[in-house]
Design a protein around this motif. Structure first.
Motif, short mmCIF file in Angstrom:
data_model
loop_
_atom_site.label_atom_id
_atom_site.label_comp_id
_atom_site.label_asym_id
_atom_site.label_seq_id
_atom_site.Cartn_x
_atom_site.Cartn_y
_atom_site.Cartn_z
N LEU A 1 20.24 -6.40 17.74
CA LEU A 1 21.16 -5.68 18.62
C LEU A 1 22.24 -6.64 19.12
CD1 LEU A 1 21.92 -3.16 20.34
CD2 LEU A 1 20.46 -4.10 22.13
N VAL A 2 23.50 -6.23 18.97
CA VAL A 2 24.62 -6.97 19.54
C VAL A 2 25.03 -6.34 20.86
CG1 VAL A 2 27.01 -7.71 19.20
CG2 VAL A 2 25.43 -7.66 17.25
N LYS A 3 25.15 -5.00 20.86
CA LYS A 3 25.60 -4.31 22.07
C LYS A 3 25.26 -2.83 21.99
CE LYS A 3 29.75 -3.66 24.92
NZ LYS A 3 31.22 -3.91 25.00
N ILE A 4 24.86 -2.23 23.12
CA ILE A 4 24.71 -0.79 23.20
C ILE A 4 26.07 -0.20 23.55
CG2 ILE A 4 23.63 1.13 24.45
CD1 ILE A 4 21.19 -0.63 24.90
N LEU A 5 26.65 0.55 22.62
CA LEU A 5 27.99 1.12 22.82
C LEU A 5 27.95 2.45 23.57
CD1 LEU A 5 29.42 0.41 19.25
CD2 LEU A 5 29.70 -0.96 21.32
N ASP A 6 26.84 3.19 23.42
CA ASP A 6 26.73 4.48 24.10
C ASP A 6 25.26 4.85 24.20
OD1 ASP A 6 27.63 6.73 25.41
OD2 ASP A 6 27.94 7.89 23.57
N LYS A 7 24.91 5.54 25.29
CA LYS A 7 23.53 5.97 25.52
C LYS A 7 23.59 7.28 26.31
CE LYS A 7 19.25 4.55 27.90
NZ LYS A 7 18.61 3.48 28.73
N LYS A 8 23.08 8.36 25.67
CA LYS A 8 23.14 9.68 26.31
C LYS A 8 21.77 10.31 26.33
CE LYS A 8 27.93 10.68 24.98
NZ LYS A 8 28.82 11.59 24.21
N ILE A 9 21.41 10.90 27.46
CA ILE A 9 20.13 11.58 27.56
C ILE A 9 20.17 12.87 26.77
CG2 ILE A 9 20.71 12.88 29.65
CD1 ILE A 9 17.75 12.29 30.53
N PHE A 10 19.06 13.18 26.12
CA PHE A 10 18.98 14.39 25.31
C PHE A 10 17.53 14.87 25.27
CE2 PHE A 10 17.97 15.96 20.95
CZ PHE A 10 18.44 17.24 21.15
N LYS A 11 17.29 16.08 25.71
CA LYS A 11 15.95 16.66 25.68
C LYS A 11 15.94 17.76 24.62
CE LYS A 11 14.71 15.65 30.46
NZ LYS A 11 14.21 16.18 31.75
N LYS A 12 15.29 17.47 23.50
CA LYS A 12 15.29 18.41 22.39
C LYS A 12 14.56 19.71 22.74
CE LYS A 12 11.21 16.35 20.17
NZ LYS A 12 10.66 15.74 18.95
N GLU A 13 13.67 19.66 23.76
CA GLU A 13 12.93 20.85 24.14
C GLU A 13 13.85 21.95 24.65
OE1 GLU A 13 12.14 17.79 25.00
OE2 GLU A 13 10.24 17.51 23.94
N ASP A 14 15.09 21.61 25.04
CA ASP A 14 16.04 22.62 25.51
C ASP A 14 16.39 23.63 24.42
OD1 ASP A 14 16.07 21.40 27.95
OD2 ASP A 14 17.97 20.37 27.66
N LEU A 15 16.12 23.27 23.16
CA LEU A 15 16.42 24.17 22.06
C LEU A 15 15.27 25.11 21.73
CD1 LEU A 15 18.14 21.69 19.57
CD2 LEU A 15 19.24 23.38 21.02
N ASN A 16 14.10 24.87 22.31
CA ASN A 16 12.92 25.65 21.97
C ASN A 16 13.06 27.12 22.37
OD1 ASN A 16 11.68 23.42 20.94
ND2 ASN A 16 10.31 23.08 22.67
N GLY A 17 12.46 27.99 21.55
CA GLY A 17 12.42 29.41 21.89
C GLY A 17 13.14 30.29 20.88
N ASN A 18 13.26 31.57 21.24
CA ASN A 18 13.90 32.55 20.37
C ASN A 18 15.40 32.65 20.65
OD1 ASN A 18 11.62 33.62 18.86
ND2 ASN A 18 10.92 34.52 20.79
N TRP A 19 16.17 32.70 19.57
CA TRP A 19 17.61 32.85 19.66
C TRP A 19 18.04 34.04 18.80
CZ3 TRP A 19 20.19 29.75 23.01
CH2 TRP A 19 19.56 28.56 23.41
N LYS A 20 18.76 34.98 19.41
CA LYS A 20 19.26 36.15 18.68
C LYS A 20 20.69 35.90 18.21
CE LYS A 20 16.42 39.58 21.14
NZ LYS A 20 16.45 40.83 21.95
N LEU A 21 20.94 36.20 16.95
CA LEU A 21 22.28 36.00 16.39
C LEU A 21 23.24 37.04 16.96
CD1 LEU A 21 23.97 34.38 14.33
CD2 LEU A 21 23.47 36.20 12.68
N LYS A 22 24.35 36.58 17.50
CA LYS A 22 25.34 37.46 18.11
C LYS A 22 26.67 37.48 17.35
CE LYS A 22 22.84 39.01 21.43
NZ LYS A 22 22.46 40.45 21.43
#
Length: 224
Positions: free
Chosen positions: A107-128
């Motif tokens: 590692l030379v440098k951390i250029l970006d770090k963003k929080i991301f919770k993949k569980e936010d995508l869980n569940g049923n999605w209806k196509l609109k």
């Protein structure tokens, strides 16, 4: 004559020092340094033994790949997606253990770090909506389970299922997709466009109760 040579010399300095937005990339290549992206979660992989791997992508490549070895000096935290500047070191093969990599990343440098919770995508999605066409069919659904890395649903005609890889806070992959083989003449055009877009998906965006999944040519809009 001397005056002309002097002017050419000064001109070359001025233009040679001109700001170039690509200078960083050139410098990185010269110093054997690269920008990589690291997905937000470990993924199961098998090296010598089953283990957990990072999922990485080099900036100038389209494909993500499993990274079996660590990155020296980098402490990975799950639920964060990273952009890193790293340096590659080629090891002496005589000092590398059997089945081990002869390449080590630092590692030379951390250029970006963003929080991301993949569980936010869980569940049923209806196509609109597909592109600018409204979809009025509650049977067309997509269910995502990021814990098991599975997805399933219905395209309005056939049931389908497969594996999914949530790569980062804006990138997701579906497929290969398996489905039943019922032929529904009046619904096949939308069904094919829907499932093809899923399998060719490159990015997504979640905003409130809506989920947008995009391929190069098409956009799917879902609602919980």
């Amino acid at each position: 004559m001397k005056k002309k040579i002097f002017l050419l010399f000064v001109t070359s300095i001025l233009f040679g020092c001109k700001s170039n937005p690509n200078n960083i990339d050139l410098e990185m290549k010269n110093n054997n340094e690269f920008i990589i992206y690291v997905a937000s979660h470990f993924y199961d992989c098998v090296g010598v033994v089953p283990q957990k791997c990072l999922l990485i992508k080099f900036e100038d490549e389209d494909k993500w790949q499993l990274h079996y070895d660590g990155i020296q000096g980098f402490n990975f935290e799950e639920e964060y997606a990273y952009k890193l500047l790293i340096k590659k070191e080629i090891l002496d093969p005589n000092n590398v253990l059997a089945d081990a990599s002869s390449v080590m990343y630092h590692l030379v440098k951390i250029l970006d770090k963003k929080i991301f919770k993949k569980e936010d995508l869980n569940g049923n999605w209806k196509l609109k909506k597909i592109n600018n066409t409204l979809i009025d069919d509650d049977k067309i659904v997509l269910h995502i389970d990021t814990n098991s890395l599975k997805f399933f649903g219905n395209d309005g005609c056939n049931s389908f299922f497969g594996n999914t890889t949530v790569i980062s806070s804006n990138s997701i992959k579906f497929g290969p997709l398996m489905s039943t083989k019922i032929f529904c003449e009046e619904k096949m055009k939308i069904a094919d466009l829907f499932t093809n877009t899923l399998q060719e998906s490159q990015s997504y965006k979640k905003y409130g109760a809506f989920l947008e999944i995009k391929s190069k040519q098409n956009t799917l809009i879902f609602k919980r």
